[in-house]
Design a protein around this motif. Structure first.
Motif, PDB file in Angstrom:
ATOM      1  N   THR A  78      16.200 -28.351   2.138  1.00 26.13           N
ATOM      2  CA  THR A  78      15.813 -29.233   1.025  1.00 26.13           C
ATOM      3  C   THR A  78      17.066 -29.713   0.282  1.00 26.13           C
ATOM      4  N   PRO A  79      16.933 -30.783  -0.510  1.00 28.48           N
ATOM      5  CA  PRO A  79      18.078 -31.198  -1.328  1.00 28.48           C
ATOM      6  C   PRO A  79      18.574 -30.099  -2.262  1.00 28.48           C
ATOM      7  N   ASP A  80      17.653 -29.262  -2.740  1.00 30.52           N
ATOM      8  CA  ASP A  80      18.080 -28.179  -3.641  1.00 30.52           C
ATOM      9  C   ASP A  80      18.956 -27.148  -2.927  1.00 30.52           C
ATOM     10  N   ASP A  81      18.801 -27.072  -1.600  1.00 31.99           N
ATOM     11  CA  ASP A  81      19.649 -26.131  -0.848  1.00 31.99           C
ATOM     12  C   ASP A  81      21.120 -26.575  -0.832  1.00 31.99           C
ATOM     13  N   VAL A  82      21.347 -27.867  -1.087  1.00 31.00           N
ATOM     14  CA  VAL A  82      22.740 -28.329  -1.224  1.00 31.00           C
ATOM     15  C   VAL A  82      23.325 -27.743  -2.515  1.00 31.00           C
ATOM     16  N   ASP A  83      22.502 -27.737  -3.573  1.00 32.70           N
ATOM     17  CA  ASP A  83      22.941 -27.101  -4.825  1.00 32.70           C
ATOM     18  C   ASP A  83      23.172 -25.606  -4.615  1.00 32.70           C
ATOM     19  N   LYS A  84      22.265 -24.978  -3.846  1.00 36.62           N
ATOM     20  CA  LYS A  84      22.404 -23.528  -3.598  1.00 36.62           C
ATOM     21  C   LYS A  84      23.700 -23.246  -2.830  1.00 36.62           C
ATOM     22  N   ARG A 106      33.779 -28.845  -2.745  1.00 38.09           N
ATOM     23  CA  ARG A 106      33.878 -30.251  -3.148  1.00 38.09           C
ATOM     24  C   ARG A 106      32.520 -30.918  -2.933  1.00 38.09           C
ATOM     25  N   ARG A 107      31.892 -31.399  -4.014  1.00 35.37           N
ATOM     26  CA  ARG A 107      30.602 -32.084  -3.910  1.00 35.37           C
ATOM     27  C   ARG A 107      30.825 -33.526  -3.504  1.00 35.37           C
ATOM     28  N   LEU A 108      30.044 -34.001  -2.571  1.00 38.23           N
ATOM     29  CA  LEU A 108      30.164 -35.378  -2.078  1.00 38.23           C
ATOM     30  C   LEU A 108      28.834 -36.091  -2.305  1.00 38.23           C
TER      31      LEU A 108
HETATM   32 CA   LIG Z   1      19.918 -31.395  -6.544  1.00 37.69          CA
END
Ligand SMILES: [Ca+2]
Ligand SMILES: O=C1C=CC(S(=O)(=O)O)=CC1(O)O
Ligand SMILES: [Fe+2]
Length: 338
Positions: A75-81, A94-96
């Motif tokens: 999920t998109p939230d797993d990128v935050d995780k 580094r967030r892209l």
């Molecule tokens: Ca997010």
């Protein structure tokens, strides 16, 4: 410990190549991968079964190297995780945001993991036309999809523990008589592996494994290269693996990047799936028929870049499997009494 991201699978690799035209000949004209997007500096390729934008990105650069590995998360939230997980490990992160990273990929995070590899975690990615039954477009090895990454790292137990902390299962290992860990195969998707570790100086990329549906495609790839007097691109095999039971051939691209054409491994999706353990003295482990493993396969690999595109320094391995005295590798001493 923060929660690990929910990794779905090994999704794409970005390689730096020194001659994009030569790389295009190998990966498109020879292997038959499909060009999803092409610009002056990069090729975005995928296999016949892949519905996402790409699984291999070849980017022109001064040094042939691994730019980064990429895992798709659920999920998109797993990128935050993923961002929090690696920040909590004290690793470079580094967030892209969408539009700032690899073409076709949405919001992503890139980290340098504890093994020294630059790894991207993403969810959003552009889709590609369904090519599974476009047999008119299937060529060369008829590559279906990316199957796995194989990385050289000096500390296999540390690699095992890191990927276990990311929720990966372990399908197979190669161990010494005292259970010292020489190699391991770990998975999130329900096959033998998404990532495997080969003992050696690292961080370096050992190879990427590209899956075909059937063994005749592995053989056909070798025949094509032989026919064109390009047999020097064949490094090891064709053969049958002990570990994974897959049928395989290893090739080297014009920059020396290693790619395995790989088919017919097995299901690992039950929650109580047990690890199969090989002894390092079993000469069927790497080739089930006991064929030798050429020394370059153990020793040569692609350097890895950091987040700024600089080559990462490497550390030498503690254990050297190629030095273990086994009959089939051709590197050891066959005990005449055996
Ligand atoms: Ca997010
Ligand atoms: O994908 C693989 C499966 C098996 C093997 S091995 O050579 O059988 O260990 C190598 C490999 O990691 O490339
Ligand atoms: Fe492999």
């Amino acid at each position: 410990m923060s929660t690990a991201p929910d990794v779905v699978r090994s999704a794409y690799v970005q390689l730096a190549v020194t001659d994009l035209a030569a790389a295009r000949w190998f990966w498109v004209d020879m292997l038959g991968m499909h060009v999803q997007h092409e610009d002056a500096g990069a090729l975005h390729l995928r296999g016949t079964d892949e519905l996402t934008h790409h699984s291999v990105v070849l980017r022109a650069g001064p040094v042939a190297a691994l730019d980064h590995l990429a895992y798709r998360v659920r999920t998109p939230d797993d990128v935050d995780k993923a961002e929090r997980f690696f920040k909590d490990l004290g690793r470079p992160v580094r967030r892209l945001p969408a539009g700032t990273g690899t073409h076709g990929v949405g919001d992503a995070v890139r980290v340098v993991d504890p093994l020294g590899f630059t790894v991207e975690f993403f969810h959003d990615i552009a889709r590609g036309e369904r090519l599974i039954q476009r047999y008119d477009l299937h060529r060369g090895a008829q590559i279906a999809r990316l199957d796995h990454f194989n990385i050289c790292t000096p500390d296999i137990p540390a690699a095992y523990e890191h990927y276990k902390s990311l929720g990966f299962g372990c399908s197979e290992t190669i161990e010494g008589d005292e259970h010292e860990l020489y190699a391991a195969w770990m998975f999130r998707k329900q096959t033998v592996h998404d990532v495997a570790f080969t003992g050696g100086a690292g961080p370096r990329l050992h190879h990427i494994g590209m899956a075909t549906h059937e063994s005749h495609q592995v053989l056909h790839m070798a025949d094509i290269l032989g026919s064109l007097r390009k047999e020097h691109h064949i490094e090891r095999g064709p053969g049958r693996h002990g570990v994974s039971n897959a049928f395989y051939v290893y090739l080297r691209d014009p920059d020396g990047h290693r790619v395995e054409i790989y088919t017919s491994d097995y299901y690992t999706g039950d929650p109580d799936h047990e690890t199969f353990r090989w002894n390092v003295h079993d000469d069927r482990r790497r080739d089930f028929w006991g064929n030798a493993v050429i020394e370059s396969w153990y020793k040569e690999a692609s350097p890895a870049l950091d987040l700024d595109g600089n080559v990462q320094p490497i550390s030498e391995a503690a254990l050297d499997e190629s030095a273990v005295q086994v009959g089939a590798d051709g590197l050891g001493i066959i005990d005449p009494s055996e």
